[in-house]
Design an enzyme around this catalytic site. Structure first.
Site, PDB file in Angstrom:
ATOM      1  N   SER A  29      55.108 -47.540 -19.241  1.00  0.00           N
ATOM      2  CA  SER A  29      56.388 -47.721 -19.930  1.00  0.00           C
ATOM      3  C   SER A  29      56.631 -49.229 -20.065  1.00  0.00           C
ATOM      4  O   SER A  29      56.421 -49.984 -19.108  1.00  0.00           O
ATOM      5  CB  SER A  29      57.497 -47.078 -19.080  1.00  0.00           C
ATOM      6  OG  SER A  29      58.751 -47.320 -19.660  1.00  0.00           O
ATOM      7  N   GLY A  30      57.001 -49.667 -21.252  1.00  0.00           N
ATOM      8  CA  GLY A  30      57.245 -51.095 -21.473  1.00  0.00           C
ATOM      9  C   GLY A  30      55.990 -51.897 -21.765  1.00  0.00           C
ATOM     10  O   GLY A  30      56.050 -53.115 -21.940  1.00  0.00           O
ATOM     11  N   SER A  31      54.835 -51.227 -21.843  1.00  0.00           N
ATOM     12  CA  SER A  31      53.586 -51.979 -22.109  1.00  0.00           C
ATOM     13  C   SER A  31      53.542 -52.452 -23.562  1.00  0.00           C
ATOM     14  O   SER A  31      52.873 -53.434 -23.883  1.00  0.00           O
ATOM     15  CB  SER A  31      52.356 -51.119 -21.790  1.00  0.00           C
ATOM     16  OG  SER A  31      52.347 -49.942 -22.570  1.00  0.00           O
ATOM     17  N   GLY A  32      54.220 -51.731 -24.456  1.00  0.00           N
ATOM     18  CA  GLY A  32      54.233 -52.132 -25.864  1.00  0.00           C
ATOM     19  C   GLY A  32      53.689 -51.085 -26.820  1.00  0.00           C
ATOM     20  O   GLY A  32      53.481 -51.371 -28.008  1.00  0.00           O
ATOM     21  N   LYS A  33      53.510 -49.860 -26.343  1.00  0.00           N
ATOM     22  CA  LYS A  33      52.954 -48.803 -27.202  1.00  0.00           C
ATOM     23  C   LYS A  33      53.763 -48.644 -28.484  1.00  0.00           C
ATOM     24  O   LYS A  33      53.210 -48.653 -29.595  1.00  0.00           O
ATOM     25  CB  LYS A  33      52.926 -47.446 -26.453  1.00  0.00           C
ATOM     26  CG  LYS A  33      52.157 -47.465 -25.150  1.00  0.00           C
ATOM     27  CD  LYS A  33      52.194 -46.122 -24.441  1.00  0.00           C
ATOM     28  CE  LYS A  33      53.557 -45.636 -24.020  1.00  0.00           C
ATOM     29  NZ  LYS A  33      54.219 -46.466 -22.983  1.00  0.00           N
ATOM     30  N   SER A  76      50.939 -40.819 -21.377  1.00  0.00           N
ATOM     31  CA  SER A  76      49.742 -39.987 -21.125  1.00  0.00           C
ATOM     32  C   SER A  76      48.978 -40.501 -19.914  1.00  0.00           C
ATOM     33  O   SER A  76      47.859 -41.003 -20.059  1.00  0.00           O
ATOM     34  CB  SER A  76      48.863 -39.876 -22.375  1.00  0.00           C
ATOM     35  OG  SER A  76      48.725 -41.089 -23.085  1.00  0.00           O
ATOM     36  N   GLY A  84      49.591 -46.240 -22.085  1.00  0.00           N
ATOM     37  CA  GLY A  84      49.911 -47.391 -21.235  1.00  0.00           C
ATOM     38  C   GLY A  84      51.230 -47.161 -20.534  1.00  0.00           C
ATOM     39  O   GLY A  84      51.954 -46.195 -20.822  1.00  0.00           O
TER      40      GLY A  84
END
Ligand SMILES: Nc1ncnc2c1ncn2[C@@H]1O[C@H](COP(=O)(O)OS(=O)(=O)O)[C@@H](OP(=O)(O)O)[C@H]1O
Ligand SMILES: Nc1ncnc2c1ncn2[C@@H]1O[C@H](COP(=O)(O)OP(=O)(O)O)[C@@H](O)[C@H]1O
Length: 205
Positions: free
Chosen positions: A38-42, A110, A36
Site C-alpha cells: 500500500s502506498g508503493s505507487g501502483k 496481491s 506492491g
C-alpha cells in the site's frame, strides 16, 4: 482454487474472436498486473500510464483495489481467504478485458505469490499476455508517504492485518517488470513499461 459448483453448463463459442477485436483496435489485449505494498505507487503509475496510452490511441482499463472493493468485491475483507478470492475474481475480470482486446491495468496489493501465479496460469492457458509489474518500494518510503493515513492507523492498532505491518507481502521473484518507485521518477516508470509493451508486440508505436 475455487471449485466449479454448477453442473450441466456448456461453453458457447461465438464467431468473433479476440483477434478480430484486436484488429479493429490496432493493438493486442494484455493484463498488466501491478503488485506492491500500500502506498508503493501502483495506482499512481497505472493512472499515469493510462493517460499516456490514451493519448497514443490505445485502449486500456484500470481495475483498482479500492474501487473494486466498493463494487464487485464489496463482500470481501482482508483475511487471507478473502484476499485470495479478491485476486481470483479480478484475475477472471482482467482476462475478460484481454479477450475484449483491451489492456487491463490491474492494481492490487496481491500479497500472495500463489494467488498471482494462479492469475498468470489463467492467462497462459488462454494464450494471453500477463505482465507482472513489481512496484518495489521500501516499507519506510511507503509509510512516510502514507497517502491515505492507513499506516498511521495500522501502527495505532486501529486497522488489523495491514499488509507490511502485521500481514505478509510476498515479493515477486521473477516479475516481467521491476520498478523502484522510491528511486525512479514516474515518467521513467511509464517509459520502462512502454518499452516492454513494444518489445512484446502488444503495442506497435
Ligand atoms: N488490512 C489492509 N491491508 C491492506 N490494505 C488495506 C487494508 N485495509 C484497507 N486497505 C485498503 O485496501 C486496499 C488494498 O486492496 P487490495 O484489493 O489491493 O488488497 S489485496 O490485493 O486483496 O491484498 C489498499 O489500497 P492501496 O493503498 O491502494 O494498496 C488500502 O487502501
Ligand atoms: N516514482 C513514484 N511512483 C509512484 N508513486 C510515487 C512516486 N513518487 C512519489 N509517489 C507518490 O506515492 C504515492 C503512491 O500512492 P498510490 O499510488 O495510492 O499507491 P498504491 O496504489 O500502491 O497504494 C502517491 O502519493 C504518489 O504521488
Amino acid at each position: 482454487m475455487a471449485e466449479q459448483k454448477a453442473t450441466n453448463v456448456h461453453w458457447h463459442e461465438g464467431d468473433i474472436t479476440r483477434e478480430h477485436r484486436e484488429k479493429i483496435l490496432g493493438h493486442k489485449g494484455a493484463t498488466l498486473w501491478f503488485t506492491g505494498l500500500s502506498g508503493s505507487g501502483k495506482s499512481t503509475v497505472a493512472v499515469e500510464l493510462e493517460g499516456t496510452l490514451n493519448e497514443m490511441g490505445i485502449v486500456s482499463y484500470r481495475l483498482d483495489g479500492d474501487n473494486v472493493r466498493m463494487g464487485i468485491n464489496k463482500n470481501l475483507g482482508f483475511s487471507a481467504e478473502d484476499r485470495t478470492e479478491n485476486i481470483r475474481r479480478i484475475g477472471e475480470v482482467s482476462k475478460l478485458f484481454v479477450d475484449s482486446g483491451v489492456i487491463a491495468l490491474s492494481s492490487f496489493i496481491s500479497p500472495y505469490r500463489a494467488d498471482r501465479d494462479q492469475v498468470r496460469e489463467l492467462h497462459d492457458a488462454a494464450g494471453m499476455d500477463f505482465i507482472e509489474i513489481f512496484v518495489d518500494c521500501s516499507l519506510e518510503a511507503a509509510e512516510s508517504r502514507d497517502p491515505k493515513g492507513l499506516y498511521k492507523k495500522a501502527r495505532a492498532g486501529e486497522i488489523k492485518n495491514f499488509t507490511g505491518i502485521d500481514d505478509p507481502y510476498e515479493a515477486p521473484e521473477n516479475p516481467e517488470i521491476h520498478l523502484h518507485s522510491d528511486q525512479q521518477s514516474l515518467e521513467e516508470e511509464v517509459q520502462q513499461i512502454l518499452s516492454v509493451l513494444r518489445e512484446r508486440g502488444i503495442i506497435n508505436q
